[in-house]
Scaffold this motif. Sequence first.
Motif, short mmCIF file in Angstrom:
data_model
loop_
_atom_site.label_atom_id
_atom_site.label_comp_id
_atom_site.label_asym_id
_atom_site.label_seq_id
_atom_site.Cartn_x
_atom_site.Cartn_y
_atom_site.Cartn_z
N LYS A 152 -8.41 2.14 7.67
CA LYS A 152 -8.72 1.83 6.27
C LYS A 152 -7.62 1.01 5.58
O LYS A 152 -7.85 0.41 4.53
CB LYS A 152 -8.90 3.18 5.57
CG LYS A 152 -9.39 3.10 4.16
CD LYS A 152 -9.37 4.50 3.54
CE LYS A 152 -9.55 4.39 2.05
NZ LYS A 152 -8.73 5.35 1.32
N LYS B 133 -2.66 10.49 8.20
CA LYS B 133 -3.26 11.71 7.63
C LYS B 133 -3.80 12.60 8.75
O LYS B 133 -3.97 13.80 8.55
CB LYS B 133 -4.38 11.34 6.64
CG LYS B 133 -3.80 10.71 5.38
CD LYS B 133 -4.80 10.48 4.27
CE LYS B 133 -4.11 9.83 3.09
NZ LYS B 133 -4.58 8.48 2.78
N ASP C 73 -4.05 6.86 11.90
CA ASP C 73 -3.99 7.31 10.52
C ASP C 73 -2.99 8.47 10.38
O ASP C 73 -3.19 9.52 10.99
CB ASP C 73 -5.39 7.76 10.07
CG ASP C 73 -5.45 8.06 8.58
OD1 ASP C 73 -4.38 8.17 7.94
OD2 ASP C 73 -6.57 8.18 8.06
N LEU D 236 -0.03 1.59 11.16
CA LEU D 236 0.57 2.57 12.05
C LEU D 236 -0.31 2.75 13.28
O LEU D 236 -1.46 2.29 13.31
CB LEU D 236 0.75 3.91 11.32
CG LEU D 236 1.46 3.85 9.96
CD1 LEU D 236 1.60 5.25 9.38
CD2 LEU D 236 2.83 3.22 10.07
N THR E 295 0.82 -1.20 0.00
CA THR E 295 0.00 0.00 0.00
C THR E 295 0.86 1.26 0.00
O THR E 295 2.04 1.20 -0.38
CB THR E 295 -1.00 -0.09 1.19
OG1 THR E 295 -1.88 1.02 1.16
CG2 THR E 295 -0.28 -0.15 2.54
N ASP E 296 0.27 2.40 0.40
CA ASP E 296 1.01 3.66 0.31
C ASP E 296 1.56 4.14 1.65
O ASP E 296 2.00 5.26 1.78
CB ASP E 296 0.13 4.74 -0.34
CG ASP E 296 -1.18 4.96 0.41
OD1 ASP E 296 -1.39 4.31 1.46
OD2 ASP E 296 -1.99 5.77 -0.05
P1 ADP Z 1 -4.87 0.98 -0.85
O1 ADP Z 1 -5.34 1.84 -1.98
O2 ADP Z 1 -3.44 0.54 -0.97
O3 ADP Z 1 -5.81 -0.15 -0.56
P2 ADP Z 1 -6.03 2.52 1.29
O4 ADP Z 1 -6.20 3.95 0.94
O5 ADP Z 1 -7.23 1.64 1.24
O6 ADP Z 1 -4.84 1.93 0.41
O7 ADP Z 1 -5.38 2.39 2.74
C1 ADP Z 1 -4.19 3.08 3.06
C2 ADP Z 1 -4.50 4.31 3.86
O8 ADP Z 1 -5.08 3.94 5.11
C3 ADP Z 1 -3.31 5.14 4.25
O9 ADP Z 1 -2.92 6.03 3.25
C4 ADP Z 1 -3.77 5.83 5.54
O10 ADP Z 1 -4.16 7.18 5.32
C5 ADP Z 1 -5.00 5.06 5.95
N1 ADP Z 1 -4.96 4.60 7.35
C6 ADP Z 1 -5.95 4.77 8.25
N2 ADP Z 1 -5.60 4.27 9.43
C7 ADP Z 1 -4.35 3.75 9.31
C8 ADP Z 1 -3.44 3.10 10.19
N3 ADP Z 1 -3.74 2.84 11.47
N4 ADP Z 1 -2.24 2.72 9.68
C9 ADP Z 1 -1.91 2.95 8.40
N5 ADP Z 1 -2.72 3.59 7.54
C10 ADP Z 1 -3.93 3.98 7.96
#
Ligand code: ADP
Length: 465
Positions: free
Chosen positions: A269, A244, A242, A239, A233-234
């Motif tokens: 997410k 963000k 989030d 973590l 993922t990105d």
């Molecule tokens: P993908 O397109 O790879 O499926 P998503 O957008 O569905 O990615 O999920 C990655 C995003 O989840 C991250 O960019 C981050 O903003 C969000 N996110 C929310 N909570 C968490 C967390 N606890 N740890 C990591 N990322 C999180």
Amino acid sequence: MIVMKFGGTSVGSAKNIRAVADIIEKKDGRKIIVVSAMAGITDSLSKIAHRIIDLPNSVIKKEANQFIKEIKEKHTSTAKELIQDKRVLMESISKIEELSGKLETVLLGVGYLEDLSPKSMDYILSFGERFSITIISSVLESKDLKAKALTGYEAGIVTDSNFGRAHPIHSILARNIREKINPLLEDDVIPVISGFIAANSDGTITTLGRGGSDYTASLLGRYLKASEVQIWTDVDGILTTDPKIVPEARLIPTLSYIEAVDLAYFGAKVIHSKMIEPAMDVNIPVRIKSTFNPEGRGTLIVSKQEKIEHVIKAVTAQQDVGIVNLKGVGMIETPNISGKLFSLLGGKNINILMISGSSESNLSFVIKKSFIDEAVETISTGFGDNSIRSLEVVEDICIITVVGVGMQGAKGLAAKVFQAVADVDVNIIMIAQGSSEVNISFIVNEGDREKVVKTLHKRFIEDVG
Ligand code: ADP
Ligand code: ASP
Ligand code: MG
């Protein structure tokens, strides 16, 4: 054999797809690739579908044309930038054109009929992944790897007909997936499979729910007995919250299945809420890694529960939810009111996220906002007027959850969490603790979401060291 799933951002541009192809190429051994639609494509498909049914007939054709032109251009230019081999490129472009033609036909049909059924919606949403498997399998082929693009259905994923959030039929998957995929692996072909989309037993396209590509990956991993399911993922992994909202969020190196389920269920997410279960059923490790930092260690999710210094390992927030409050004297005389509520809503596939009953004549529960109208109607007809006096809906709220196995039996922790929320002058609207005891969840106003997440993260994670 491992399953590697690449999300929307990872396949969101030619540059990123190049990084994905390098990661796949470098990985030795048998592998299965699952991909999402390019970032933003599923959203744009959903938007145009909703828009086109409201347009006057005179402009439907023009709007559909314009949309198709843009989506075709995006995928064609990405393919051209990445695929050197002329023959492979021509094949890929002609597939993109064929898909664009089909998409245009369905958009026109939906627009003129002004009828966007969940079934048509799933069909429209499926195009994002169908475009991306074509491009990514061709990129691998032009690197002289053997690859084959398959939709979820072609890979053996069959679901019920619950369009929009279809459920896999496990007995069929157990047989089908192996039959479809093993011959490819034996021929050293890399299957490139569309996440998110499947089909019912008639072959009509269904989807597993937004963000469902992770679920596709774990279903494939489970039925093919993969040694690992990797979610690329990105972000660097799961973590502590989030990033963000809190840029100081830190990587969690290991998590247990049960913690990961709660995190995903309550809003992290980064993984889809249903994806852990298939892996957990057969004890397959799940690894979350960043496409943009492939050397990073990522997060490993396994069955072992590890208590660490931080009792609270992560904080999450779940948006787009609402509370339904039921009040009524008649409820006292209706035995097992929550049982009836669960079965009524369960019958409609509406999942209750939290429930709390402060007195016999009062019951509140939280569901996704998109289910509220259906839930209200179901309850009103299901209970009849005499058992419920009033039914009230509260929106603009969110669920905040803290997760960590160390919370099991940790005395006074809930009090500390609620005190921290009170210290920043935020009102808690509703509370629930899951039976697993690895989470505490509560409701606050949506406007307080960021403040509460930041406060809890600071107090229980950053300040702990
Ligand atoms: P993908 O397109 O790879 O499926 P998503 O957008 O569905 O990615 O999920 C990655 C995003 O989840 C991250 O960019 C981050 O903003 C969000 N996110 C929310 N909570 C968490 C967390 N606890 N740890 C990591 N990322 C999180
Ligand atoms: N493309 C789908 C979505 O945006 C599925 C996914 O990315 O997991 O919801
Ligand atoms: Mg995702």
